[in-house]
Design a protein around this motif. Structure first.
Motif, PDB file in Angstrom:
ATOM      1  N   GLU A 312     -47.376 -42.417  46.760  1.00  0.00           N
ATOM      2  CA  GLU A 312     -46.540 -43.590  46.505  1.00  0.00           C
ATOM      3  C   GLU A 312     -45.947 -43.562  45.098  1.00  0.00           C
ATOM      4  N   VAL A 313     -46.718 -43.069  44.135  1.00  0.00           N
ATOM      5  CA  VAL A 313     -46.245 -42.998  42.752  1.00  0.00           C
ATOM      6  C   VAL A 313     -45.328 -41.796  42.548  1.00  0.00           C
ATOM      7  N   LEU A 315     -43.306 -40.222  44.646  1.00  0.00           N
ATOM      8  CA  LEU A 315     -41.985 -40.261  45.284  1.00  0.00           C
ATOM      9  C   LEU A 315     -40.894 -40.776  44.346  1.00  0.00           C
ATOM     10  N   PRO A 316     -41.062 -41.942  43.702  1.00  0.00           N
ATOM     11  CA  PRO A 316     -40.002 -42.398  42.775  1.00  0.00           C
ATOM     12  C   PRO A 316     -39.831 -41.482  41.567  1.00  0.00           C
ATOM     13  N   GLU A 317     -40.916 -40.805  41.159  1.00  0.00           N
ATOM     14  CA  GLU A 317     -40.844 -39.959  39.976  1.00  0.00           C
ATOM     15  C   GLU A 317     -39.989 -38.719  40.198  1.00  0.00           C
ATOM     16  N   VAL A 318     -40.042 -38.159  41.398  1.00  0.00           N
ATOM     17  CA  VAL A 318     -39.294 -36.918  41.664  1.00  0.00           C
ATOM     18  C   VAL A 318     -37.945 -37.201  42.313  1.00  0.00           C
ATOM     19  N   ARG A 319     -37.672 -38.450  42.587  1.00  0.00           N
ATOM     20  CA  ARG A 319     -36.454 -38.803  43.329  1.00  0.00           C
ATOM     21  C   ARG A 319     -35.189 -38.333  42.620  1.00  0.00           C
ATOM     22  N   ASP A 320     -35.114 -38.519  41.307  1.00  0.00           N
ATOM     23  CA  ASP A 320     -33.901 -38.166  40.569  1.00  0.00           C
ATOM     24  C   ASP A 320     -33.775 -36.672  40.303  1.00  0.00           C
ATOM     25  N   ASP A 321     -34.812 -35.903  40.596  1.00  0.00           N
ATOM     26  CA  ASP A 321     -34.788 -34.460  40.325  1.00  0.00           C
ATOM     27  C   ASP A 321     -34.321 -33.640  41.519  1.00  0.00           C
ATOM     28  N   VAL A 322     -34.006 -34.299  42.623  1.00  0.00           N
ATOM     29  CA  VAL A 322     -33.543 -33.579  43.813  1.00  0.00           C
ATOM     30  C   VAL A 322     -32.129 -34.025  44.144  1.00  0.00           C
ATOM     31  N   ASP A 323     -31.463 -33.237  44.982  1.00  0.00           N
ATOM     32  CA  ASP A 323     -30.083 -33.546  45.356  1.00  0.00           C
ATOM     33  C   ASP A 323     -30.026 -34.612  46.440  1.00  0.00           C
ATOM     34  N   THR A 324     -28.804 -34.979  46.773  1.00  0.00           N
ATOM     35  CA  THR A 324     -28.589 -36.102  47.691  1.00  0.00           C
ATOM     36  C   THR A 324     -29.137 -35.839  49.090  1.00  0.00           C
ATOM     37  N   GLU A 325     -29.232 -34.547  49.492  1.00  0.00           N
ATOM     38  CA  GLU A 325     -29.731 -34.250  50.836  1.00  0.00           C
ATOM     39  C   GLU A 325     -31.133 -34.808  51.055  1.00  0.00           C
ATOM     40  N   ILE A 334     -39.042 -45.109  49.949  1.00  0.00           N
ATOM     41  CA  ILE A 334     -39.231 -46.046  48.835  1.00  0.00           C
ATOM     42  C   ILE A 334     -38.850 -47.465  49.251  1.00  0.00           C
ATOM     43  N   HIS A 335     -37.741 -47.585  49.968  1.00  0.00           N
ATOM     44  CA  HIS A 335     -37.304 -48.912  50.426  1.00  0.00           C
ATOM     45  C   HIS A 335     -38.343 -49.533  51.353  1.00  0.00           C
ATOM     46  N   SER A 336     -38.900 -48.716  52.216  1.00  0.00           N
ATOM     47  CA  SER A 336     -39.905 -49.233  53.140  1.00  0.00           C
ATOM     48  C   SER A 336     -41.194 -49.616  52.413  1.00  0.00           C
ATOM     49  N   LEU A 337     -41.570 -48.822  51.398  1.00  0.00           N
ATOM     50  CA  LEU A 337     -42.816 -49.084  50.675  1.00  0.00           C
ATOM     51  C   LEU A 337     -42.726 -50.312  49.781  1.00  0.00           C
ATOM     52  N   TYR A 338     -41.669 -50.384  48.973  1.00  0.00           N
ATOM     53  CA  TYR A 338     -41.617 -51.386  47.913  1.00  0.00           C
ATOM     54  C   TYR A 338     -40.797 -52.623  48.259  1.00  0.00           C
ATOM     55  N   TRP A 339     -39.914 -52.522  49.235  1.00  0.00           N
ATOM     56  CA  TRP A 339     -39.120 -53.685  49.612  1.00  0.00           C
ATOM     57  C   TRP A 339     -39.629 -54.320  50.904  1.00  0.00           C
ATOM     58  N   LYS A 340     -39.914 -53.494  51.878  1.00  0.00           N
ATOM     59  CA  LYS A 340     -40.457 -54.030  53.130  1.00  0.00           C
ATOM     60  C   LYS A 340     -41.971 -54.190  53.075  1.00  0.00           C
ATOM     61  N   GLU A 341     -42.600 -53.563  52.038  1.00  0.00           N
ATOM     62  CA  GLU A 341     -44.050 -53.617  51.852  1.00  0.00           C
ATOM     63  C   GLU A 341     -44.800 -53.114  53.084  1.00  0.00           C
ATOM     64  N   GLU A 342     -44.303 -52.010  53.629  1.00  0.00           N
ATOM     65  CA  GLU A 342     -44.972 -51.391  54.769  1.00  0.00           C
ATOM     66  C   GLU A 342     -45.958 -50.343  54.271  1.00  0.00           C
ATOM     67  N   ASP A 343     -46.838 -49.889  55.163  1.00  0.00           N
ATOM     68  CA  ASP A 343     -47.828 -48.896  54.767  1.00  0.00           C
ATOM     69  C   ASP A 343     -47.173 -47.527  54.603  1.00  0.00           C
ATOM     70  N   LEU A 344     -47.913 -46.607  53.988  1.00  0.00           N
ATOM     71  CA  LEU A 344     -47.371 -45.291  53.662  1.00  0.00           C
ATOM     72  C   LEU A 344     -46.959 -44.517  54.909  1.00  0.00           C
ATOM     73  N   HIS A 345     -47.783 -44.574  55.940  1.00  0.00           N
ATOM     74  CA  HIS A 345     -47.486 -43.810  57.154  1.00  0.00           C
ATOM     75  C   HIS A 345     -46.183 -44.286  57.793  1.00  0.00           C
ATOM     76  N   THR A 346     -45.979 -45.590  57.846  1.00  0.00           N
ATOM     77  CA  THR A 346     -44.746 -46.138  58.431  1.00  0.00           C
ATOM     78  C   THR A 346     -43.532 -45.770  57.588  1.00  0.00           C
ATOM     79  N   ALA A 347     -43.696 -45.832  56.265  1.00  0.00           N
ATOM     80  CA  ALA A 347     -42.584 -45.505  55.371  1.00  0.00           C
ATOM     81  C   ALA A 347     -42.166 -44.044  55.519  1.00  0.00           C
TER      82      ALA A 347
END
Length: 509
Positions: A312-313, A315-325, A334-347
């Motif tokens: 969970e930690v 994913l946001p850290e490496v997000r900017d180091d990869v391309d748009t694909e 990330i949207h599912s984890l931090y905005w929808k507050e769903e569990d890791l498996h669902t996200a």
């Protein structure tokens, strides 16, 4: 269709008797292998082969006899077609097994990793089988669903896996499954001793790369030179004015599509498997770009998790180091984890569902299972898997470099074919004079306008268009429609220039 043909043919007593006398170890093994895909038997396959060969012989014999062909022509030609139909039918299960061999070798190491994950998390062998059965593996999921069915019938899981391994064409997959069973029986750490590397997949990929250049040129030559031979035959026979010649156009187009698709199937890169099987699905280039960037993401993610970060930690850290694909996949999680507050498996499942390729989708869920057991151990394992896949990806991508090197040759063959066809269509009125001497179809040599040879002219124009389009797709070229139009224009210009030299009336009246 093939399954129904086998069942129908086996009901014929004579064919069933012939099928029972046929003994071929490879066919027996292939029939067992394809059971998750189709329910057939070796006797049924051989019976269907005899039935197909006999039917092809009779049909072609009747057609040629009705057309008035000589007995010296129709008998050997009918026999040849009948023999081809027989061998195509009887070898289909073996060819299907060989087709899946490379795929199974490629997936064996990832399958092996999933078994280890289940055991490390305290799961049983039944849990591991169930996870594979629920995956998106092309063949493996169907095979393991059948294993689950056998387990429900009371067969021990170890026995089911052992039987499954015995009938596998992939040495790597068989080796891993037997290692798993041995580790369970002896309670050893044999699983950790195995590297998880698929040697057979690497060797097979290199072998295909060696075959690629010659196969590519052969397919391109067939697509381009067969129409030339047909044009000569049609011109000499005086068929240039016969509208029935349009019948061959769809045959040539189908030949182009068949050869190109067969080439793409046999020599497609091992990771080239779109998750979306629809016609409007992603292109090969898009899938490859996503796959390559995802391997970079795995390397970065593995390093972060090895230092103690959770998934969970990290994913946001490496997000900017990869391309748009890959960013779009991470954003879903990330949207599912931090905005929808769903569990890791669902996200992570939402991210996997948005992947273009099946392998990326499967690896996302595998990373999730690793993280659920231990983040630090998962980081080390992710890094190791990514390094192995990067190395194999480099071997597989040699295919693209070979195709790129041969692309110019294929283009030149196609353009040359269009030019030659334009030349031959202009010479058709004069070549057909030979048909008069051999009592062929009537032809009036005084009428030498393009309107007289319109059937042949339009047929060759369509064939040139199809050849240009299909050959461009075969070598993954850009703008296949544009190249197809260029081929037609070359055909048109060549025929016009040739007609001006030989005095052919270019009017359409």
């Amino acid at each position: 269709m093939y399954e129904k043909l086998c069942r129908f043919s086996r009901r014929i007593p004579l064919l069933e008797t012939l099928g029972e006398r046929y003994d071929n170890r490879d066919l027996d093994k292939a029939v067992i292998f394809v059971q998750p895909l189709m329910k057939i038997s070796a006797v049924g396959v051989v019976s269907a082969a005899y039935f197909s060969g006999l039917l092809a012989f009779i049909l072609l014999f009747v057609v040629l006899f009705y057309l008035g062909s000589s007995i010296l022509v129709l008998v050997p030609l009918s026999l040849i077609i009948g023999i081809i139909a027989y061998y195509v039918t009887v070898s289909y299960p073996v060819n299907l097994m060989n087709h899946y061999k490379l795929t199974l070798s490629e997936e064996s190491d990832l399958l092996f990793e999933q078994f280890i994950l289940v055991f490390e998390s305290g799961g049983t062998i039944f849990d591991a089988i169930e996870i594979i059965a629920q995956s998106d593996h092309e063949y493996m999921s169907s095979a393991f669903q059948e294993i689950l069915w056998k387990i429900d019938q009371g067969v021990p899981p170890e026995e089911c896996l052992s039987e499954f391994a015995k009938n596998q064409p992939s040495d790597d997959l068989r080796r891993y499954i037997m290692a798993i069973l041995s580790a369970l029986e002896k309670k050893t750490d044999l699983l950790e001793m195995l590297s998880g590397e698929s040697f057979e997949a690497d060797l097979t990929l290199r072998q295909k790369n060696l075959e690629l250049e010659s196969r590519l040129l052969i397919v391109a030559a067939l697509i381009t030179y067969v129409p030339i031979m047909f044009t000569l035959a049609a011109s000499l026979a005086g068929w240039a004015t016969n509208p029935a010649i349009f019948i061959v156009v769809p045959l040539f187009v189908l030949l182009n599509v068949f050869l190109r698709s067969r080439f793409s199937t046999q020599f497609s890169a091992y990771f080239d498997r779109p998750r979306n099987k629809e016609v409007t699905g992603p292109t090969q280039k898009e899938i490859l770009e996503e796959y390559d960037e995802f391997l970079n993401f795995m390397m970065l993610l593995g390093e972060r998790m090895s230092t103690g970060d959770t998934l969970e930690v990290a994913l946001p850290e490496v997000r900017d180091d990869v391309d748009t694909e890959v960013q779009r996949l991470i954003d879903e999680a990330i949207h599912s984890l931090y905005w929808k507050e769903e569990d890791l498996h669902t996200a992570m499942r939402e991210a996997a569902d948005n992947a273009l390729g099946e392998r990326v989708s499967n690896m996302i869920m595998m990373i999730t299972r690793m993280a659920e057991v231990s983040s630090s151990d998962a980081g080390e394992r992710i890094t190791r898997i990514a390094a192995r896949l990067v190395e194999r990806s480099a071997v597989a991508k040699e295919r693209e470099s070979i195709i790129a090197a041969q692309k110019l040759k294929v283009y030149l063959l196609t353009l040359t074919s269009s030019i030659v066809l334009g030349l031959l269509v202009s010479l058709a009125p004069f070549l057909s004079l030979g048909s008069i001497l051999s009592s062929g179809p009537a032809w009036n040599p005084s009428i030498i306008a393009y309107s007289d040879i319109m059937p042949l002219y339009l047929s060759l124009a369509i064939i040139s268009l199809s050849s240009g389009y299909q050959n461009t797709l075969m070598v993954s070229g850009d703008r296949p429609r544009v190249f197809a139009v260029i081929c037609v224009l070359l055909f048109w210009v060549t025929s016009a220039l040739t007609s001006s030299f030989i005095g052919l009336d270019y009017s359409w009246q």
